[in-house]
Design an enzyme around this catalytic site. Sequence first.
Site, short mmCIF file in Angstrom:
data_model
loop_
_atom_site.label_atom_id
_atom_site.label_comp_id
_atom_site.label_asym_id
_atom_site.label_seq_id
_atom_site.Cartn_x
_atom_site.Cartn_y
_atom_site.Cartn_z
N GLY A 138 -22.10 19.70 37.88
CA GLY A 138 -22.22 21.03 37.29
C GLY A 138 -23.39 21.23 36.35
O GLY A 138 -23.45 22.27 35.68
N GLY A 181 -7.34 27.05 36.07
CA GLY A 181 -7.50 27.35 34.65
C GLY A 181 -8.67 28.29 34.41
O GLY A 181 -9.18 28.94 35.33
N LYS A 223 -13.33 30.64 24.52
CA LYS A 223 -13.76 31.67 25.48
C LYS A 223 -12.77 32.83 25.59
O LYS A 223 -13.18 33.98 25.74
CB LYS A 223 -14.01 31.04 26.86
CG LYS A 223 -15.26 30.18 26.93
CD LYS A 223 -15.50 29.68 28.34
CE LYS A 223 -16.79 28.88 28.44
NZ LYS A 223 -17.08 28.48 29.83
#
Length: 275
Positions: free
Chosen positions: A243, A131, A67
């Site tokens: 999630g 993070g 990413k």
Amino acid sequence: MTNDLYAVVGNPISHSKSPRIHSLFAQQTGEAVEYTAIQAPLEDFAGTVHHFFDHGGKGLNITVPFKEQAWTLAEHRTHRAELAGAANTLYLDQEDQLVADNTDGVGIVRDLRDNHGVPLKGARVLVLGAGGAVRGVLGPLLDEQPASVVVANRTVARAEALARLFGREHSGIELSACGFEQVEGPFDLVINGTSASLKGDLPAITADVIRADTVVYDMMYSLQTTTFNQWALDHGAVRVFDGLGMLVEQAAEAFFVWRGVRPETSAVTEELRTD
């Protein structure tokens, strides 16, 4: 009519649910989309991306560990990607320039607010971790105008850096940072943005962050209750979510960025639960 090509890039990638999600979106919307998974070599992510677009690809989703590289590779970044410091969505603009976007934050907000009816405005929020996963969602969470957000992390300096970065954009919200041991509850919403659940571990926080009416959200997901959510249930929480909904919502936002069509998500999330 040939289908437009899209893919998710990561390493490893065989576990990814993205091809399933986007094929369900394509069926639902009637969009001519073909979506695959690509495992990029760790040392040649850029080459993989360029090869995909050079051969007619329309858009990519990016997952771990690429990413940040995707963000760096892009010639243009959306504002939400700029703040996130990472990208999970790539596409070419009308000038064939590579654009980076980040739909993770929109994903968690839509899952909490729209799917689960969790009020974010005026809420007292605890976010665990500092993070890339947390940095990717903080901006859209703060846009919902919670009363306060505490970012707690094992390494306090990383949490403090995030609080400074996002505090500049959201000066009206009480945004603070601390170590896990310094967290003082309770909170209306607790979000676990660490990967501890994947290893069966827990962040070193005490149960006083939770009341019976505290909503607990683990950004990880699994078929069983995640380690973090089970801990929360054991300490009196009633509403816990993982999630998976965020995963589907961020995918729907990427689909919308690429196609201009917003898929309906609840049926897709339910289908994934039973796959």
